[in-house]
Design a protein around this motif. Structure first.
Motif, PDB file in Angstrom:
ATOM      1  N   GLU A  72      44.109  38.842  31.828  1.00 12.19           N
ATOM      2  CA  GLU A  72      43.722  38.333  33.145  1.00 12.19           C
ATOM      3  C   GLU A  72      44.799  38.627  34.183  1.00 12.19           C
ATOM      4  O   GLU A  72      44.509  39.105  35.292  1.00 12.19           O
ATOM      5  N   ARG A  73      46.023  38.343  33.822  1.00 13.38           N
ATOM      6  CA  ARG A  73      47.143  38.515  34.746  1.00 13.38           C
ATOM      7  C   ARG A  73      47.465  39.986  34.988  1.00 13.38           C
ATOM      8  O   ARG A  73      47.940  40.359  36.062  1.00 13.38           O
ATOM      9  N   LEU A  74      47.239  40.826  33.975  1.00 12.42           N
ATOM     10  CA  LEU A  74      47.523  42.254  34.099  1.00 12.42           C
ATOM     11  C   LEU A  74      46.448  42.981  34.890  1.00 12.42           C
ATOM     12  O   LEU A  74      46.745  43.770  35.801  1.00 12.42           O
ATOM     13  N   ILE A  75      45.184  42.717  34.577  1.00 14.77           N
ATOM     14  CA  ILE A  75      44.084  43.532  35.085  1.00 14.77           C
ATOM     15  C   ILE A  75      43.575  43.068  36.445  1.00 14.77           C
ATOM     16  O   ILE A  75      43.309  43.886  37.332  1.00 14.77           O
ATOM     17  N   PHE A  76      43.429  41.760  36.640  1.00 20.08           N
ATOM     18  CA  PHE A  76      42.758  41.273  37.849  1.00 20.08           C
ATOM     19  C   PHE A  76      43.431  41.727  39.156  1.00 20.08           C
ATOM     20  O   PHE A  76      42.742  42.095  40.110  1.00 20.08           O
ATOM     21  N   PRO A  77      44.767  41.725  39.242  1.00 24.97           N
ATOM     22  CA  PRO A  77      45.382  42.160  40.507  1.00 24.97           C
ATOM     23  C   PRO A  77      45.068  43.609  40.874  1.00 24.97           C
ATOM     24  O   PRO A  77      45.106  43.971  42.055  1.00 24.97           O
ATOM     25  N   TYR A  78      44.752  44.444  39.883  1.00 23.76           N
ATOM     26  CA  TYR A  78      44.453  45.854  40.144  1.00 23.76           C
ATOM     27  C   TYR A  78      42.979  46.093  40.489  1.00 23.76           C
ATOM     28  O   TYR A  78      42.605  47.203  40.874  1.00 23.76           O
ATOM     29  N   LEU A  79      42.153  45.077  40.336  1.00 23.69           N
ATOM     30  CA  LEU A  79      40.723  45.211  40.598  1.00 23.69           C
ATOM     31  C   LEU A  79      40.440  44.902  42.066  1.00 23.69           C
ATOM     32  O   LEU A  79      40.650  43.787  42.528  1.00 23.69           O
ATOM     33  N   VAL A  80      39.960  45.907  42.793  1.00 24.53           N
ATOM     34  CA  VAL A  80      39.692  45.750  44.222  1.00 24.53           C
ATOM     35  C   VAL A  80      38.269  45.257  44.424  1.00 24.53           C
ATOM     36  O   VAL A  80      37.330  45.753  43.794  1.00 24.53           O
ATOM     37  N   TYR A  81      38.115  44.312  45.332  1.00 24.42           N
ATOM     38  CA  TYR A  81      36.780  43.806  45.642  1.00 24.42           C
ATOM     39  C   TYR A  81      36.109  44.668  46.714  1.00 24.42           C
ATOM     40  O   TYR A  81      35.648  44.175  47.743  1.00 24.42           O
ATOM     41  N   ASP A  82      36.055  45.970  46.482  1.00 21.86           N
ATOM     42  CA  ASP A  82      35.270  46.843  47.354  1.00 21.86           C
ATOM     43  C   ASP A  82      33.937  47.134  46.673  1.00 21.86           C
ATOM     44  O   ASP A  82      33.645  46.593  45.599  1.00 21.86           O
ATOM     45  N   LYS A  83      33.116  47.983  47.271  1.00 16.84           N
ATOM     46  CA  LYS A  83      31.774  48.224  46.733  1.00 16.84           C
ATOM     47  C   LYS A  83      31.798  48.896  45.366  1.00 16.84           C
ATOM     48  O   LYS A  83      30.829  48.784  44.595  1.00 16.84           O
ATOM     49  N   ASN A  84      32.882  49.601  45.071  1.00 19.58           N
ATOM     50  CA  ASN A  84      32.986  50.291  43.783  1.00 19.58           C
ATOM     51  C   ASN A  84      33.854  49.545  42.776  1.00 19.58           C
ATOM     52  O   ASN A  84      34.049  50.029  41.672  1.00 19.58           O
ATOM     53  N   ALA A  91      52.187  39.701  50.639  1.00 23.40           N
ATOM     54  CA  ALA A  91      53.322  40.225  49.875  1.00 23.40           C
ATOM     55  C   ALA A  91      52.955  40.529  48.433  1.00 23.40           C
ATOM     56  O   ALA A  91      53.607  41.342  47.776  1.00 23.40           O
ATOM     57  N   SER A  92      51.904  39.885  47.946  1.00 27.29           N
ATOM     58  CA  SER A  92      51.517  40.068  46.540  1.00 27.29           C
ATOM     59  C   SER A  92      50.229  40.872  46.386  1.00 27.29           C
ATOM     60  O   SER A  92      49.602  40.827  45.329  1.00 27.29           O
ATOM     61  N   TYR A  93      49.822  41.594  47.434  1.00 31.07           N
ATOM     62  CA  TYR A  93      48.596  42.387  47.310  1.00 31.07           C
ATOM     63  C   TYR A  93      48.747  43.389  46.164  1.00 31.07           C
ATOM     64  O   TYR A  93      49.707  44.155  46.099  1.00 31.07           O
ATOM     65  N   GLY A  94      47.791  43.363  45.242  1.00 31.56           N
ATOM     66  CA  GLY A  94      47.798  44.294  44.122  1.00 31.56           C
ATOM     67  C   GLY A  94      48.692  43.911  42.973  1.00 31.56           C
ATOM     68  O   GLY A  94      48.834  44.656  42.005  1.00 31.56           O
ATOM     69  N   LYS A  95      49.303  42.724  43.032  1.00 27.84           N
ATOM     70  CA  LYS A  95      50.112  42.273  41.904  1.00 27.84           C
ATOM     71  C   LYS A  95      50.029  40.746  41.798  1.00 27.84           C
ATOM     72  O   LYS A  95      49.734  40.059  42.777  1.00 27.84           O
ATOM     73  N   CYS A  96      50.285  40.241  40.621  1.00 33.47           N
ATOM     74  CA  CYS A  96      50.164  38.801  40.377  1.00 33.47           C
ATOM     75  C   CYS A  96      51.300  38.059  41.067  1.00 33.47           C
ATOM     76  O   CYS A  96      52.468  38.446  40.986  1.00 33.47           O
ATOM     77  N   ALA A  97      50.956  36.969  41.754  1.00 35.25           N
ATOM     78  CA  ALA A  97      51.937  36.189  42.512  1.00 35.25           C
ATOM     79  C   ALA A  97      52.566  35.059  41.700  1.00 35.25           C
ATOM     80  O   ALA A  97      53.527  34.440  42.158  1.00 35.25           O
ATOM     81  N   LEU A  98      52.026  34.764  40.510  1.00 36.21           N
ATOM     82  CA  LEU A  98      52.547  33.635  39.739  1.00 36.21           C
ATOM     83  C   LEU A  98      53.966  33.925  39.244  1.00 36.21           C
ATOM     84  O   LEU A  98      54.275  35.044  38.828  1.00 36.21           O
ATOM     85  N   LYS A  99      54.803  32.911  39.284  1.00 35.80           N
ATOM     86  CA  LYS A  99      56.198  33.031  38.873  1.00 35.80           C
ATOM     87  C   LYS A  99      56.398  32.303  37.546  1.00 35.80           C
ATOM     88  O   LYS A  99      56.530  31.088  37.505  1.00 35.80           O
ATOM     89  N   ASP A 100      56.360  33.053  36.478  1.00 38.59           N
ATOM     90  CA  ASP A 100      56.621  32.497  35.160  1.00 38.59           C
ATOM     91  C   ASP A 100      57.155  33.614  34.275  1.00 38.59           C
ATOM     92  O   ASP A 100      57.580  34.659  34.791  1.00 38.59           O
TER      93      ASP A 100
END
Length: 217
Positions: free
Chosen positions: A107-119, A63-72
Motif C-alpha cells: 500500500e505504502r509503496l504502490i499507492f503514491p505512484y498511482l495517478v488519479y488521471d483517466k488512465n 511536498a509529498s506529491y508522488g511519495k508517501c508522507a508518513l514518517k515511520d
C-alpha cells in the motif's frame, strides 16, 4: 545496481527467507562481472502502518506529491527501494493471502505512484523488474480450487501496473514446524511433509535461484 528482497515473513531463516536469499544468489550469479548489490529487508523488524488515506501523495504542488508522507520506519526503506534496479517480494500465505505486513508495505509503496488521471498512470521513478515468491501450506493442486490464484493475480496486476509484470514462483505444502509432535496439527502427516521437504524444497531453492538469475536482463 541494487536489488532488494522484501521478506514479508516474520521468520528470518525459514521457507520464505531461504527462497528469497536463493533468488538474490541467482541475481548475483547473473551479474557476469557487473557490480550488483543485494539486500533482504525484513518487514517484521520495522514499525509502520499501512496507508492512512491522507492523500498527501496526490496533492498537486505538495511536498509529498508522488511519495508517501508518513514518517515511520518505512520512510527510509521506501526511499531506497524507489531507486532499486529490481525488487523480489516474498510472503507466506496467511488466511488465503499475503501477510498483513507485506500488504501494508505494498500500500505504502504502490499507492503514491498511482495517478488519479483517466488512465490511472504510474509515476514510479523506474519501471524496475519485479518478482514474487509465495510459500504456503496448501498443495499446488488446491491453489485454484480455494481461490489463491485469483488473489495472487490481483496482487501481481497492481505491481505490474506500477512497475513490471512479476516473475512468480510458488512453494507448496511447506514444512511448518521443527517438531510436529509439539503442536496440534494432526490435519497433516509429518512424515509426508518431511518427505516432501526433503525432495521438493531443494527443487524450490533451484527455482528461486533461476528466478533471480532471470530478473535482470
Amino acid at each position: 545496481m541494487k536489488v532488494y528482497a522484501i521478506n514479508g515473513s516474520p521468520r528470518k531463516s525459514k521457507n520464505t527467507a531461504t527462497l528469497l536469499q536463493k533468488s538474490l544468489d541467482g541475481v548475483k550469479e547473473s551479474a557476469k562481472g557487473n557490480e550488483i548489490e543485494t539486500e533482504i529487508i525484513n518487514l517484521y523488524d520495522l514499525n509502520y502502518t499501512g496507508c492512512k488515506s491522507c492523500f498527501a501523495c496526490k496533492k498537486l504542488g505538495g511536498a509529498s506529491y508522488g511519495k508517501c508522507a508518513l514518517k515511520d520506519d518505512l520512510q527510509e526503506v521506501l526511499e531506497k527501494v524507489s531507486e532499486a534496479n529490481g525488487i523480489i517480494f516474498g510472503s507466506p500465505i496467511y488466511f488465503g493471502t499475503i501477510t498483513g505486513q507485506l500488504q501494508s508495505f505494498l500500500e505504502r509503496l504502490i499507492f503514491p505512484y498511482l495517478v488519479y488521471d483517466k488512465n490511472y498512470s504510474s509515476i514510479a521513478p523506474k519501471k524496475m523488474p519485479t518478482a514474487f515468491i509465495y510459500t504456503m501450506n496448501a498443495p499446488e493442486e488446491a491453489m485454484s480450487q480455494i481461490g489463491y490464484l485469483t488473489t495472487f493475480n490481483n496482487i501481481e496486476s497492481s505491481i505490474e501496473h506500477i512497475f513490471t509484470k512479476p516473475l512468480v514462483m510458488y512453494s507448496n505444502s511447506t514444512y511448518q514446524f521443527d517438531d510436529y509432535s509439539k503442536y496440534k496439527a494432526d490435519a497433516f502427516s509429518e512424515e509426508e511433509r518431511a518427505e516432501h521437504r526433503k525432495v521438493q524444497f531443494p527443487l524450490d531453492c533451484q527455482k528461486a535461484f533461476e528466478l533471480g538469475a532471470n530478473l535482470i536482463k
